[in-house]
Design a protein around this motif. Sequence first.
Motif, PDB file in Angstrom:
ATOM      1  N   SER A 220       0.810  -1.108  -0.317  1.00 49.38           N
ATOM      2  CA  SER A 220       0.078  -0.094   0.276  1.00 49.38           C
ATOM      3  C   SER A 220       1.017   0.362   0.245  1.00 49.38           C
ATOM      4  CB  SER A 220      -0.839  -0.434   1.627  1.00 49.38           C
ATOM      5  OG  SER A 220       0.156  -0.005   2.473  1.00 49.38           O
ATOM      6  N   ILE A 252      -3.298  -4.692  -3.880  1.00 51.05           N
ATOM      7  CA  ILE A 252      -2.846  -3.788  -2.946  1.00 51.05           C
ATOM      8  C   ILE A 252      -2.761  -4.640  -2.016  1.00 51.05           C
ATOM      9  CG2 ILE A 252      -3.487  -2.026  -2.014  1.00 51.05           C
ATOM     10  CD1 ILE A 252      -5.032  -0.940  -3.957  1.00 51.05           C
ATOM     11  N   LEU A 255      -2.596  -3.311   2.972  1.00 50.04           N
ATOM     12  CA  LEU A 255      -3.507  -1.815   2.775  1.00 50.04           C
ATOM     13  C   LEU A 255      -3.966  -1.962   4.671  1.00 50.04           C
ATOM     14  CD1 LEU A 255      -5.604   0.240   1.508  1.00 50.04           C
ATOM     15  CD2 LEU A 255      -7.439  -1.178   2.133  1.00 50.04           C
ATOM     16  N   GLU A 258       0.386   1.837   5.881  1.00 46.67           N
ATOM     17  CA  GLU A 258       0.400   3.013   5.226  1.00 46.67           C
ATOM     18  C   GLU A 258       0.144   4.556   6.224  1.00 46.67           C
ATOM     19  OE1 GLU A 258      -3.687   3.165   4.042  1.00 46.67           O
ATOM     20  OE2 GLU A 258      -2.274   1.093   4.139  1.00 46.67           O
ATOM     21  N   ASN A 260      -2.077   7.367   6.510  1.00 47.02           N
ATOM     22  CA  ASN A 260      -3.544   7.849   6.385  1.00 47.02           C
ATOM     23  C   ASN A 260      -3.570   8.797   6.712  1.00 47.02           C
ATOM     24  OD1 ASN A 260      -5.783   7.809   5.242  1.00 47.02           O
ATOM     25  ND2 ASN A 260      -6.702   6.673   7.229  1.00 47.02           N
ATOM     26  N   LEU A 268      -7.412   6.818  -3.084  1.00 44.20           N
ATOM     27  CA  LEU A 268      -7.814   5.280  -2.936  1.00 44.20           C
ATOM     28  C   LEU A 268      -8.908   5.079  -3.835  1.00 44.20           C
ATOM     29  CD1 LEU A 268      -7.490   2.626  -1.858  1.00 44.20           C
ATOM     30  CD2 LEU A 268      -8.099   3.005   0.459  1.00 44.20           C
ATOM     31  N   ILE A 284      -7.431  -6.423  -2.814  1.00 43.56           N
ATOM     32  CA  ILE A 284      -6.918  -5.559  -1.551  1.00 43.56           C
ATOM     33  C   ILE A 284      -6.454  -6.570  -0.200  1.00 43.56           C
ATOM     34  CG2 ILE A 284      -7.328  -4.480  -0.466  1.00 43.56           C
ATOM     35  CD1 ILE A 284      -9.228  -2.495  -1.811  1.00 43.56           C
ATOM     36  N   THR A 286      -5.308  -6.780   3.716  1.00 47.36           N
ATOM     37  CA  THR A 286      -5.921  -6.334   4.773  1.00 47.36           C
ATOM     38  C   THR A 286      -5.781  -6.768   6.190  1.00 47.36           C
ATOM     39  OG1 THR A 286      -6.266  -4.645   5.624  1.00 47.36           O
ATOM     40  CG2 THR A 286      -8.241  -5.213   4.973  1.00 47.36           C
TER      41      THR A 286
END
Length: 331
Positions: A220, A252, A255, A258, A260, A268, A284, A286
Amino acid sequence: MTLKPADYREIMNEYDRIRQANYQLELDRQTEIYSLIPDIREIDETIASESMGVAKRMLFQPDQDQREALHARIDQLVRKKRELLTGNGYSPDYLDPVFCCSHCKDTGYVEDRKCVCFEERIKKLLAGQSNLTTEIMEQNFGTFRMDWYSTEVPKGKKLSPRDNMKNILDGVYAFIRDFDRQPGRNLLIHGHSGVGKSFLSACIAAELIKAGKSVIYLPSYQLFDQLADHAFGRDPEGRIMDNIRETDLLIIDDLGTEVNNAFVNSQLFLCINERILRKKSTIINTNFSLKEISRTYSERISSRLIQFYTILHIYGEDIRIKKAFSCIDGK
């Protein structure tokens, strides 16, 4: 297979370089043999002269007998040339045209179909563009081990981690199988660290690259760094955004790791929404649950994920810890 015009030109230029190199090798071999075995030069000159003579006569008076006689004469001369080569320690085909691929003769095509060697070049090119490291590329379904997942049902769950993963794999195999028939399908894979989210995504990427699909894998933080480059004019030709928009599969990873902020949220959403509109698939990964995603990112993002993504929840013990202990135990 998915191939950009620039990629196609790169592959065709490679074929040009191969043909030029092989043609030079043929000339070098010819020069070498003509110097060592002059009789072979005479044979080649005879073949050329007699072929030209018959061709000229055939223009004015086609004659099947002349054509057959010429073929027989050439066969005789070629046999003599091969005997001279083997008699001097060379292989009989030493002066034959040189090809790296005998199927397409280094053109990339067999009739109007891409040759196997062309398909392999596409896969190699797509793998190189994917941002997948060698270590990640080695992760595939052949090395996927179901025994890392427990058969015991955790409290509050209906399935054991292993049975849950079996169901997830069924869905993933369908995702790969129907990738062309159902474009734009997306996966949100969540669960705590070490349960195999990234590994599973790498397995999917490997299968789709083998099928000739373009894949881009981005942690990410890398994704948002690239989006920032585009947003702040550090991508003047727009290649970064084109790749992110157009790749067949965007992965990705991690997630939520990163930093934010409002920029991350807006970019995004734009990335996810643009790919949904273009019917391009996204995966994605996460550690966040759906509730945590809703709290961390904008409502527009969470609503897109709920509406357009298949949610896969992997749970179980941390496989990396289990692997570390198994190495210590010598298993």
